[in-house]
Design a protein around this motif. Sequence first.
Motif, PDB file in Angstrom:
ATOM      1  N   ALA A 115       0.813  -1.019   0.006  1.00 54.99           N
ATOM      2  CA  ALA A 115      -0.121   0.158  -0.109  1.00 54.99           C
ATOM      3  C   ALA A 115       0.943   1.279   0.062  1.00 54.99           C
ATOM      4  CB  ALA A 115      -0.834  -0.196   1.399  1.00 54.99           C
ATOM      5  N   VAL A 116       2.078   1.165   0.742  1.00 60.53           N
ATOM      6  CA  VAL A 116       2.949   2.620   0.538  1.00 60.53           C
ATOM      7  C   VAL A 116       3.344   2.680  -0.833  1.00 60.53           C
ATOM      8  CG1 VAL A 116       5.123   2.977   1.593  1.00 60.53           C
ATOM      9  CG2 VAL A 116       3.579   2.196   2.937  1.00 60.53           C
ATOM     10  N   TYR A 117       3.710   1.711  -1.510  1.00 64.47           N
ATOM     11  CA  TYR A 117       4.183   1.828  -2.805  1.00 64.47           C
ATOM     12  C   TYR A 117       3.276   2.339  -3.599  1.00 64.47           C
ATOM     13  CZ  TYR A 117       5.454   0.792  -7.625  1.00 64.47           C
ATOM     14  OH  TYR A 117       5.651   0.741  -8.997  1.00 64.47           O
ATOM     15  N   LEU A 118       1.844   2.392  -3.370  1.00 62.43           N
ATOM     16  CA  LEU A 118       0.777   2.934  -4.242  1.00 62.43           C
ATOM     17  C   LEU A 118       0.562   4.154  -3.865  1.00 62.43           C
ATOM     18  CD1 LEU A 118      -1.940   0.026  -4.201  1.00 62.43           C
ATOM     19  CD2 LEU A 118      -0.148   0.486  -5.847  1.00 62.43           C
ATOM     20  N   VAL A 119       1.271   4.802  -2.607  1.00 55.01           N
ATOM     21  CA  VAL A 119       1.199   6.320  -2.653  1.00 55.01           C
ATOM     22  C   VAL A 119       1.657   7.113  -3.479  1.00 55.01           C
ATOM     23  CG1 VAL A 119       1.533   8.042  -0.813  1.00 55.01           C
ATOM     24  CG2 VAL A 119       0.757   5.794   0.034  1.00 55.01           C
ATOM     25  N   THR A 121       3.944   9.865  -5.318  1.00 49.47           N
ATOM     26  CA  THR A 121       5.126  10.720  -4.751  1.00 49.47           C
ATOM     27  C   THR A 121       4.760  12.048  -4.720  1.00 49.47           C
ATOM     28  OG1 THR A 121       5.669  10.843  -7.369  1.00 49.47           O
ATOM     29  CG2 THR A 121       6.758   8.939  -6.014  1.00 49.47           C
ATOM     30  N   THR A 122       3.701  12.435  -5.315  1.00 49.40           N
ATOM     31  CA  THR A 122       3.397  13.841  -5.228  1.00 49.40           C
ATOM     32  C   THR A 122       2.876  14.210  -3.956  1.00 49.40           C
ATOM     33  OG1 THR A 122       1.144  13.579  -6.314  1.00 49.40           O
ATOM     34  CG2 THR A 122       3.053  14.399  -7.632  1.00 49.40           C
ATOM     35  N   LEU A 123       2.496  13.241  -3.171  1.00 50.23           N
ATOM     36  CA  LEU A 123       1.983  13.468  -1.795  1.00 50.23           C
ATOM     37  C   LEU A 123       3.146  13.380  -0.792  1.00 50.23           C
ATOM     38  CD1 LEU A 123      -1.227  11.362  -1.591  1.00 50.23           C
ATOM     39  CD2 LEU A 123      -1.008  13.821  -2.078  1.00 50.23           C
ATOM     40  N   LEU A 124       4.287  12.756  -1.293  1.00 46.53           N
ATOM     41  CA  LEU A 124       5.364  12.634  -0.218  1.00 46.53           C
ATOM     42  C   LEU A 124       6.484  13.728  -0.221  1.00 46.53           C
ATOM     43  CD1 LEU A 124       5.474   8.811  -0.525  1.00 46.53           C
ATOM     44  CD2 LEU A 124       4.287  10.207   1.178  1.00 46.53           C
ATOM     45  N   PHE A 125       6.601  14.319  -1.498  1.00 45.31           N
ATOM     46  CA  PHE A 125       7.777  15.114  -1.674  1.00 45.31           C
ATOM     47  C   PHE A 125       7.955  16.386  -0.765  1.00 45.31           C
ATOM     48  CE2 PHE A 125       5.075  17.237  -4.839  1.00 45.31           C
ATOM     49  CZ  PHE A 125       5.561  18.637  -4.455  1.00 45.31           C
ATOM     50  N   ILE A 126       7.033  16.759  -0.239  1.00 44.78           N
ATOM     51  CA  ILE A 126       6.914  17.958   0.577  1.00 44.78           C
ATOM     52  C   ILE A 126       7.551  17.724   1.987  1.00 44.78           C
ATOM     53  CG2 ILE A 126       5.591  19.764   1.998  1.00 44.78           C
ATOM     54  CD1 ILE A 126       3.699  20.013  -0.661  1.00 44.78           C
ATOM     55  N   PRO A 127       6.889  16.530   2.577  1.00 44.36           N
ATOM     56  CA  PRO A 127       7.457  16.086   3.822  1.00 44.36           C
ATOM     57  C   PRO A 127       9.096  15.606   3.647  1.00 44.36           C
ATOM     58  CG  PRO A 127       5.817  14.491   3.348  1.00 44.36           C
ATOM     59  CD  PRO A 127       5.800  15.692   2.571  1.00 44.36           C
ATOM     60  N   LEU A 152      11.163   2.633  -3.843  1.00 40.54           N
ATOM     61  CA  LEU A 152      11.917   1.487  -4.215  1.00 40.54           C
ATOM     62  C   LEU A 152      11.706   0.407  -3.182  1.00 40.54           C
ATOM     63  CD1 LEU A 152      15.398   2.645  -5.775  1.00 40.54           C
ATOM     64  CD2 LEU A 152      13.124   2.071  -7.012  1.00 40.54           C
ATOM     65  N   VAL A 153      11.965   0.385  -2.035  1.00 40.95           N
ATOM     66  CA  VAL A 153      11.957  -0.766  -1.113  1.00 40.95           C
ATOM     67  C   VAL A 153      10.481  -1.404  -1.036  1.00 40.95           C
ATOM     68  CG1 VAL A 153      12.091  -1.003   1.436  1.00 40.95           C
ATOM     69  CG2 VAL A 153      13.969   0.018   0.301  1.00 40.95           C
ATOM     70  N   PRO A 154       9.453  -0.740  -0.905  1.00 52.28           N
ATOM     71  CA  PRO A 154       8.252  -1.403  -0.944  1.00 52.28           C
ATOM     72  C   PRO A 154       8.048  -2.107  -1.931  1.00 52.28           C
ATOM     73  CG  PRO A 154       7.986   0.743  -0.043  1.00 52.28           C
ATOM     74  CD  PRO A 154       9.242   0.776  -0.648  1.00 52.28           C
ATOM     75  N   PHE A 155       8.256  -1.542  -3.397  1.00 52.31           N
ATOM     76  CA  PHE A 155       7.976  -2.344  -4.498  1.00 52.31           C
ATOM     77  C   PHE A 155       8.861  -3.723  -4.525  1.00 52.31           C
ATOM     78  CE2 PHE A 155       9.426  -3.205  -9.017  1.00 52.31           C
ATOM     79  CZ  PHE A 155       8.148  -3.410  -9.504  1.00 52.31           C
TER      80      PHE A 155
END
Length: 279
Positions: A115-119, A121-127, A152-155
């Motif tokens: 599920a983490v892999y499906l998030v 990247t546009t939601l994560l680059f700010i934090p 890469l790790v989740p995938f």
Amino acid sequence: MVGRRTRRAAAYYLAVLPFVVVLLFPFYWMVITSLKQNTELYDLKAIPLWFQSAPTLEHYRFLFERTAFATWMGNTALVAVLSTAIAVAISTLAAYALARMRFRGGETLGGLIFAVYLVPTTLLFIPLAQVLRALNLGDTRWALVVSYPTFLVPFATWLLMSYFRTIPKELEESALIDGCGYVGALVRVILPTAIPGVLTATLFAFTLSWNEFIYAVTFVSSTAQKTLGPAVVTELIRGDVYYWGELMAGAVLGSVPIAVIYAFLLDYYISGLTAGAIK
């Protein structure tokens, strides 16, 4: 009999031909555009799919003589190799633990990793930008080496979990009976058997690292630290001026390493996957 085989082969190739044309057309367009002269590129009456004037290598010379293209390629290779190595090492240990060891919440954790892999990247680059700033890694290649394993790790873990589960447990149990621990069984028995799966994860992780754009364009802004994708776009598009020949030349050169890697390694890992776990 020979005629029937010939007709069957012809029907097969005719059925596949449209898909081949669709897949190869973008690369063909890039190559043709990168070899056209500027006068032909901006001539609306020019032949779009072939040369009207003599081909030229001027766009490729422009990349190496008037831009930092070689530096961008080196940065991309460094980031892709290091981030892939880190991600595959972590993913191998995580996937082995989730696939072989039984502990409370193991199945839930495996689902959460995917599920983490499906998030996006546009939601994560700010934090992530805040974290990298706290680590004093902003505007450096190392910011990408640190951030790329986050997707890469989740995938790779999810991919290797599925492959480890196809390996017979008897191989591991025999190693444990002979005195190996879990790490010894992984290194001496499981990994040699799982080379096709590890190779598959490595190829996909390397491809994702090489082609990544969002993190690279967000975390790195100086020309000397940029990777290939963002650098080609940001340095060769200046306002409303598009250097189409140089853009396509950069795209062609950026595609070559991935194409070469798959050309040499694709058959090996496909043959290993289809052969099964026990030779």
